[in-house]
Each structure stands twice: as C-alpha cells, then as structure tokens.
Design a protein around this motif. Structure first.
Motif, PDB file in Angstrom:
ATOM      1  N   GLU A  53       0.850  -1.184   0.000  1.00 42.63           N
ATOM      2  CA  GLU A  53       0.000   0.000   0.000  1.00 42.63           C
ATOM      3  C   GLU A  53       0.882   1.229   0.000  1.00 42.63           C
ATOM      4  O   GLU A  53       2.103   1.126   0.155  1.00 42.63           O
ATOM      5  CB  GLU A  53      -0.919   0.020   1.234  1.00 42.63           C
ATOM      6  CG  GLU A  53      -0.151   0.062   2.540  1.00 42.63           C
ATOM      7  CD  GLU A  53      -1.002  -0.164   3.764  1.00 42.63           C
ATOM      8  OE1 GLU A  53      -2.129  -0.681   3.605  1.00 42.63           O
ATOM      9  OE2 GLU A  53      -0.549   0.163   4.887  1.00 42.63           O
ATOM     10  N   LYS A  54       0.281   2.393  -0.139  1.00 47.37           N
ATOM     11  CA  LYS A  54       1.014   3.647  -0.086  1.00 47.37           C
ATOM     12  C   LYS A  54       0.319   4.611   0.863  1.00 47.37           C
ATOM     13  O   LYS A  54      -0.875   4.505   1.113  1.00 47.37           O
ATOM     14  CB  LYS A  54       1.117   4.266  -1.483  1.00 47.37           C
ATOM     15  CG  LYS A  54       1.989   3.487  -2.452  1.00 47.37           C
ATOM     16  CD  LYS A  54       2.113   4.208  -3.787  1.00 47.37           C
ATOM     17  CE  LYS A  54       3.006   3.443  -4.753  1.00 47.37           C
ATOM     18  NZ  LYS A  54       3.140   4.146  -6.053  1.00 47.37           N
ATOM     19  N   GLY A  55       1.092   5.560   1.384  1.00 47.17           N
ATOM     20  CA  GLY A  55       0.544   6.579   2.265  1.00 47.17           C
ATOM     21  C   GLY A  55       1.330   6.679   3.551  1.00 47.17           C
ATOM     22  O   GLY A  55       1.332   5.747   4.358  1.00 47.17           O
ATOM     23  N   LEU A  56       2.019   7.824   3.737  1.00 44.03           N
ATOM     24  CA  LEU A  56       2.846   7.989   4.921  1.00 44.03           C
ATOM     25  C   LEU A  56       2.016   7.987   6.199  1.00 44.03           C
ATOM     26  O   LEU A  56       2.397   7.372   7.197  1.00 44.03           O
ATOM     27  CB  LEU A  56       3.651   9.292   4.810  1.00 44.03           C
ATOM     28  CG  LEU A  56       4.623   9.598   5.946  1.00 44.03           C
ATOM     29  CD1 LEU A  56       5.616   8.461   6.148  1.00 44.03           C
ATOM     30  CD2 LEU A  56       5.358  10.914   5.687  1.00 44.03           C
ATOM     31  N   SER A  57       0.879   8.666   6.191  1.00 47.02           N
ATOM     32  CA  SER A  57       0.039   8.690   7.390  1.00 47.02           C
ATOM     33  C   SER A  57      -0.508   7.306   7.713  1.00 47.02           C
ATOM     34  O   SER A  57      -0.636   6.924   8.881  1.00 47.02           O
ATOM     35  CB  SER A  57      -1.113   9.686   7.212  1.00 47.02           C
ATOM     36  OG  SER A  57      -0.634  11.011   7.254  1.00 47.02           O
ATOM     37  N   LYS A  58      -0.822   6.546   6.680  1.00 47.69           N
ATOM     38  CA  LYS A  58      -1.274   5.166   6.890  1.00 47.69           C
ATOM     39  C   LYS A  58      -0.168   4.346   7.543  1.00 47.69           C
ATOM     40  O   LYS A  58      -0.419   3.532   8.448  1.00 47.69           O
ATOM     41  CB  LYS A  58      -1.688   4.560   5.552  1.00 47.69           C
ATOM     42  CG  LYS A  58      -2.318   3.185   5.644  1.00 47.69           C
ATOM     43  CD  LYS A  58      -2.824   2.719   4.283  1.00 47.69           C
ATOM     44  CE  LYS A  58      -3.999   3.579   3.835  1.00 47.69           C
ATOM     45  NZ  LYS A  58      -4.597   3.070   2.573  1.00 47.69           N
ATOM     46  N   SER A  59       1.072   4.568   7.100  1.00 50.23           N
ATOM     47  CA  SER A  59       2.219   3.883   7.692  1.00 50.23           C
ATOM     48  C   SER A  59       2.388   4.266   9.158  1.00 50.23           C
ATOM     49  O   SER A  59       2.629   3.403  10.023  1.00 50.23           O
ATOM     50  CB  SER A  59       3.483   4.234   6.910  1.00 50.23           C
ATOM     51  OG  SER A  59       4.638   3.693   7.514  1.00 50.23           O
ATOM     52  N   ARG A  60       2.262   5.565   9.469  1.00 50.37           N
ATOM     53  CA  ARG A  60       2.378   6.014  10.860  1.00 50.37           C
ATOM     54  C   ARG A  60       1.313   5.358  11.735  1.00 50.37           C
ATOM     55  O   ARG A  60       1.588   4.912  12.856  1.00 50.37           O
ATOM     56  CB  ARG A  60       2.210   7.529  10.928  1.00 50.37           C
ATOM     57  CG  ARG A  60       3.105   8.360  10.025  1.00 50.37           C
ATOM     58  CD  ARG A  60       4.435   8.644  10.637  1.00 50.37           C
ATOM     59  NE  ARG A  60       5.120   9.723   9.949  1.00 50.37           N
ATOM     60  CZ  ARG A  60       6.399   9.692   9.573  1.00 50.37           C
ATOM     61  NH1 ARG A  60       7.107   8.613   9.791  1.00 50.37           N
ATOM     62  NH2 ARG A  60       6.958  10.727   8.986  1.00 50.37           N
ATOM     63  N   ASN A  61       0.086   5.321  11.248  1.00 48.24           N
ATOM     64  CA  ASN A  61      -1.003   4.749  12.036  1.00 48.24           C
ATOM     65  C   ASN A  61      -0.793   3.265  12.304  1.00 48.24           C
ATOM     66  O   ASN A  61      -1.073   2.777  13.404  1.00 48.24           O
ATOM     67  CB  ASN A  61      -2.334   4.977  11.318  1.00 48.24           C
ATOM     68  CG  ASN A  61      -2.777   6.426  11.367  1.00 48.24           C
ATOM     69  OD1 ASN A  61      -2.405   7.177  12.262  1.00 48.24           O
ATOM     70  ND2 ASN A  61      -3.568   6.835  10.394  1.00 48.24           N
ATOM     71  N   ARG A  62      -0.307   2.552  11.314  1.00 45.50           N
ATOM     72  CA  ARG A  62      -0.024   1.131  11.531  1.00 45.50           C
ATOM     73  C   ARG A  62       1.053   0.956  12.591  1.00 45.50           C
ATOM     74  O   ARG A  62       0.956   0.083  13.464  1.00 45.50           O
ATOM     75  CB  ARG A  62       0.414   0.479  10.221  1.00 45.50           C
ATOM     76  CG  ARG A  62      -0.709   0.289   9.206  1.00 45.50           C
ATOM     77  CD  ARG A  62      -0.281  -0.684   8.121  1.00 45.50           C
ATOM     78  NE  ARG A  62      -1.283  -0.883   7.106  1.00 45.50           N
ATOM     79  CZ  ARG A  62      -2.303  -1.737   7.188  1.00 45.50           C
ATOM     80  NH1 ARG A  62      -2.461  -2.446   8.297  1.00 45.50           N
ATOM     81  NH2 ARG A  62      -3.151  -1.882   6.174  1.00 45.50           N
ATOM     82  N   ALA A  63       2.102   1.777  12.520  1.00 46.74           N
ATOM     83  CA  ALA A  63       3.208   1.657  13.475  1.00 46.74           C
ATOM     84  C   ALA A  63       2.749   1.931  14.898  1.00 46.74           C
ATOM     85  O   ALA A  63       3.164   1.246  15.844  1.00 46.74           O
ATOM     86  CB  ALA A  63       4.335   2.610  13.082  1.00 46.74           C
ATOM     87  N   ILE A  64       1.884   2.922  15.081  1.00 48.18           N
ATOM     88  CA  ILE A  64       1.380   3.242  16.427  1.00 48.18           C
ATOM     89  C   ILE A  64       0.632   2.051  17.018  1.00 48.18           C
ATOM     90  O   ILE A  64       0.803   1.696  18.192  1.00 48.18           O
ATOM     91  CB  ILE A  64       0.466   4.483  16.374  1.00 48.18           C
ATOM     92  CG1 ILE A  64       1.287   5.734  16.042  1.00 48.18           C
ATOM     93  CG2 ILE A  64      -0.264   4.677  17.710  1.00 48.18           C
ATOM     94  CD1 ILE A  64       0.447   6.966  15.757  1.00 48.18           C
ATOM     95  N   LEU A  65      -0.184   1.409  16.219  1.00 45.48           N
ATOM     96  CA  LEU A  65      -0.958   0.259  16.698  1.00 45.48           C
ATOM     97  C   LEU A  65      -0.071  -0.952  16.951  1.00 45.48           C
ATOM     98  O   LEU A  65      -0.350  -1.761  17.851  1.00 45.48           O
ATOM     99  CB  LEU A  65      -2.050  -0.089  15.687  1.00 45.48           C
ATOM    100  CG  LEU A  65      -3.173   0.932  15.526  1.00 45.48           C
ATOM    101  CD1 LEU A  65      -4.154   0.489  14.442  1.00 45.48           C
ATOM    102  CD2 LEU A  65      -3.918   1.141  16.849  1.00 45.48           C
ATOM    103  N   LEU A  66       1.005  -1.089  16.192  1.00 43.37           N
ATOM    104  CA  LEU A  66       1.879  -2.253  16.320  1.00 43.37           C
ATOM    105  C   LEU A  66       2.880  -2.121  17.465  1.00 43.37           C
ATOM    106  O   LEU A  66       3.422  -3.126  17.928  1.00 43.37           O
ATOM    107  CB  LEU A  66       2.633  -2.473  15.005  1.00 43.37           C
ATOM    108  CG  LEU A  66       1.773  -2.921  13.818  1.00 43.37           C
ATOM    109  CD1 LEU A  66       2.558  -2.782  12.512  1.00 43.37           C
ATOM    110  CD2 LEU A  66       1.298  -4.351  14.008  1.00 43.37           C
ATOM    111  N   ALA A  67       3.141  -0.911  17.914  1.00 39.94           N
ATOM    112  CA  ALA A  67       4.127  -0.687  18.985  1.00 39.94           C
ATOM    113  C   ALA A  67       3.553  -1.109  20.336  1.00 39.94           C
ATOM    114  O   ALA A  67       2.336  -1.193  20.519  1.00 39.94           O
ATOM    115  CB  ALA A  67       4.534   0.781  19.022  1.00 39.94           C
TER     116      ALA A  67
END
Length: 257
Positions: A53-67
């Motif tokens: 997928e693409k999208g920097l904000s989408k990447s940030r949101n995934r990282a927050i949930l995974l941390a």
C-alpha cells in the motif's frame, strides 16, 4: 522485541530502502515498509512489517498500533538520533510529568539546527505546532491511544494532500486536551535538502486544506491572505498563490470524511 526499554522508534520506509537509523543507532524499532518486502535477519530489537500500500500517514497509524513501548519516536528512513536518545527522552518525560508529547530539535548532519526556540522548554499552542516536523515528535503512546488520535490519511506523502499530516496530528492532540512541550534540545539528525519545505504551487495548495482542517473557516481565511502574501517570493504572485490555497480548501471539502 524487548518490552522494558520504554522507547520505540516508529520508522516508515518504502520500496525496500534500508533506513539510515540502522547504521547509526540501536534500540526497539517498528519498521513499516510499503510496496516491496523488506527483511533483515541479523538485527535485534527490530520488527518488520510489509504492506502492499502507499501513504505515509497510513504507515504512521499502523506503526502506532503495532508498537507496545510507552514512548514512541516518529522516524523516516533518512534520519538518525543522538547516541543517548533513549535516555534523553525518558529524562524529559520524567522532568515534565504532565507532558503527553515532546517536540525536540532537528539538526542537519553537519550540526546546524533547523530552528531555535526562545525558551529551553515551553508549552506549545495551536499556532506554534505549525513549525513542527514529524521526526521531532515523541509521544506517550497510551495518551494517543486513549484519545483515539490517528494521523489523517488524506494528508502526507501518498495521500490526497502531500504535507501537513504532523501539524494536523498535533492539532488533534491539543483539541483532545493533551499537553505538548517543545524542548530546545538536540535529538534527531535530518538532511536539510530532504526537509520537504520547498515553496511551490503544491505548498500553497496543501496549506489551503491544512489551515481549514486545523483552524476552521474564519481563521483559515485570514491565514490564507497573510500566508499567501508572506510566503510569495515575488509579491505579484500573491493572488495566484491565494487562489491555490482556496483550490486546496475546495478540494478538501470534496474529499472530507
């Protein structure tokens, strides 16, 4: 991944680019890689996730949930930190117990600060957050999760608008009652040429949407006039830049959630 470090770097990358962080620092890291698979087998305390997928904000949101660490740094593949970044982060959160988010200083690899703050520590407001870059942000993850705050995925690289996602994120934090403090202390190194602050048509277009998203219609209209005049390199471009900001506003209204 160790659960006792308390500090985790949330690192966004794409197309299999190896983050600079790995050659300069170590510590708990969540890497969200987009579009191509990225794997390492010889690095400890690092967890990789690949998403097509693409999208920097989408990447940030995934990282927050995974941390799962208490404090999180927002990072890109072209940044690295001072050697004692974890100790520095923990020290300032302990020193400022009501802080939910800390904004540190960014320096170029040559040792030049991007900007300076007039005070060593000060509480940020809805206007001062506009000068913040995403890689300067460190937050208490529980505060963000409890308030259900996420990055607006319409903004940021790969989104409908290419910038402003960090300012909107911080604005949403303030509106939710969280405390943000700026610290005049070096934490992260970031190449100046990749700062993303080039003033062009897209810059004004994106600001039109960002200002409305953060401040609402009345304040945004005042800012459009002020910002278009102040940031126009040649004043004869004032009206065309103002038009670009309104174009950004109208297109934002078309894609609004």
């Amino acid at each position: 991944m160790s659960l006792n470090s308390n500090v985790c770097v949330l690192l966004s990358t794409m197309d299999n680019k190896v983050p600079l962080f790995f050659s300069k620092n170590n510590g708990n890291t969540i890497v969200v890689n987009q579009t191509k698979d990225l794997y390492f087998t010889d690095l400890s305390n690092i967890t990789f996730y690949n998403f097509d997928e693409k999208g920097l904000s989408k990447s940030r949101n995934r990282a927050i949930l995974l941390a799962n660490d208490k404090y999180c740094c927002i990072a890109d593949n072209d940044v690295y930190y001072v050697l004692d970044y974890k100790e520095k982060i923990l020290n300032f959160f302990n020193t400022i117990p009501d802080a939910d988010i800390l904004i540190f200083q960014t320096y170029t690899p040559e040792g030049l600060p991007y900007k300076t703050y007039k005070d060593y520590v000060y509480k940020m407001n809805r206007f001062s957050i506009m000068k913040v870059s995403s890689v300067e942000i460190v937050f208490n993850r529980e505060s963000i999760i409890n308030k259900n705050i996420t990055f607006d995925e319409r903004f940021g690289l790969g989104g409908f608008f290419k910038s402003g996602e960090e300012n909107i994120f911080l604005s949403d934090c303030l509106k939710s009652g969280l405390n943000i403090y700026a610290i005049n202390e070096k934490l992260v190194f970031h190449p100046f040429e990749s700062s993303g602050k080039i003033i062009n048509d897209n810059f004004f277009y994106d600001r039109g949407a960002v200002f409305f998203r953060i401040y609402g219609f009345l304040m945004a209209n005042l800012l459009y006039i002020y910002f278009s005049y102040k940031k126009s390199i040649k004043k004869r471009y004032f009206l065309s830049n103002l038009f670009l900001m309104y174009k950004g506003l109208f297109n934002y209204l078309r894609v609004e959630k």
